[in-house]
Design a protein around this motif. Structure first.
Motif, short mmCIF file in Angstrom:
data_model
loop_
_atom_site.label_atom_id
_atom_site.label_comp_id
_atom_site.label_asym_id
_atom_site.label_seq_id
_atom_site.Cartn_x
_atom_site.Cartn_y
_atom_site.Cartn_z
N VAL A 111 0.87 -1.17 0.03
CA VAL A 111 0.14 -0.16 0.11
C VAL A 111 0.64 1.19 0.01
O VAL A 111 0.74 2.01 -0.94
CB VAL A 111 -1.07 0.13 1.31
CG1 VAL A 111 -1.73 1.54 1.46
CG2 VAL A 111 -1.98 -1.25 0.86
N GLY A 164 1.12 4.06 -3.03
CA GLY A 164 0.82 5.48 -2.69
C GLY A 164 1.97 6.10 -3.09
O GLY A 164 1.65 7.26 -3.91
N PHE A 197 1.82 8.96 -6.15
CA PHE A 197 2.42 10.24 -6.03
C PHE A 197 3.54 10.89 -7.10
O PHE A 197 3.32 11.90 -7.44
CB PHE A 197 2.97 10.53 -4.48
CG PHE A 197 3.87 11.63 -4.40
CD1 PHE A 197 3.12 12.95 -4.00
CD2 PHE A 197 5.18 11.78 -4.27
CE1 PHE A 197 3.86 14.10 -3.82
CE2 PHE A 197 5.78 12.96 -4.03
CZ PHE A 197 5.15 14.05 -3.85
#
Length: 143
Positions: free
Chosen positions: A12, A16, A20
């Motif tokens: 995760v 993420g 980004f």
């Protein structure tokens, strides 16, 4: 609450950071290094979350081969430093990967996008996020 293993938590985080870097790379006029790093982090995070075998079987299903080839081809094109063309190929492949399942296949009916949009709609029920969304919604700034 869904219990995540340590590998899934790492996944995760990698997904993420990958998202980004992809967003940051797009904002910086398709910076090829940031987009390539984001793609690699996203794909490695996906492997950590669902496992190598399930990731491989997801991308190489016969019904998803067109979307997979465009998506993974776009990743390769970004790695070759042609970011705009690569991101266009990735976007087309992403849409083909997650569109509705053809009716002639014996898989359950449904699509990824309605489920994802339903999840995003239910995010207003998360306590901290709902307060943030209320503050953003109450802002009457004209700037």
């Amino acid at each position: 609450m869904v219990a995540l293993s340590d590998f899934q938590r790492i996944g995760v985080g990698l997904v993420g950071f990958g998202l980004f870097f992809i967003l940051f790379g797009i904002l910086l006029y398709f910076d090829s290094v940031l987009l390539a790093l984001g793609n690699l982090l996203f794909l490695s995070g996906l492997v950590f979350i669902i496992g190598f075998k399930r990731t491989f079987s997801f991308f190489f299903q016969r019904s998803k081969m067109k979307g997979s080839s465009f998506f993974l081809g776009g990743v390769i094109i970004v790695l070759m430093r042609w970011p705009l063309l690569g991101m266009l190929l990735e976007a087309y492949g992403f849409i083909n990967l997650f569109r509705s399942i053809p009716h002639h296949l014996p898989t359950p009916a449904g699509s990824f996008f309605p489920v994802a949009f339903g999840f995003l709609g239910s995010m207003v029920n998360i306590p901290l996020l709902s307060k943030l969304l209320q503050k953003v919604g109450d802002s009457s700034s004209m700037v």
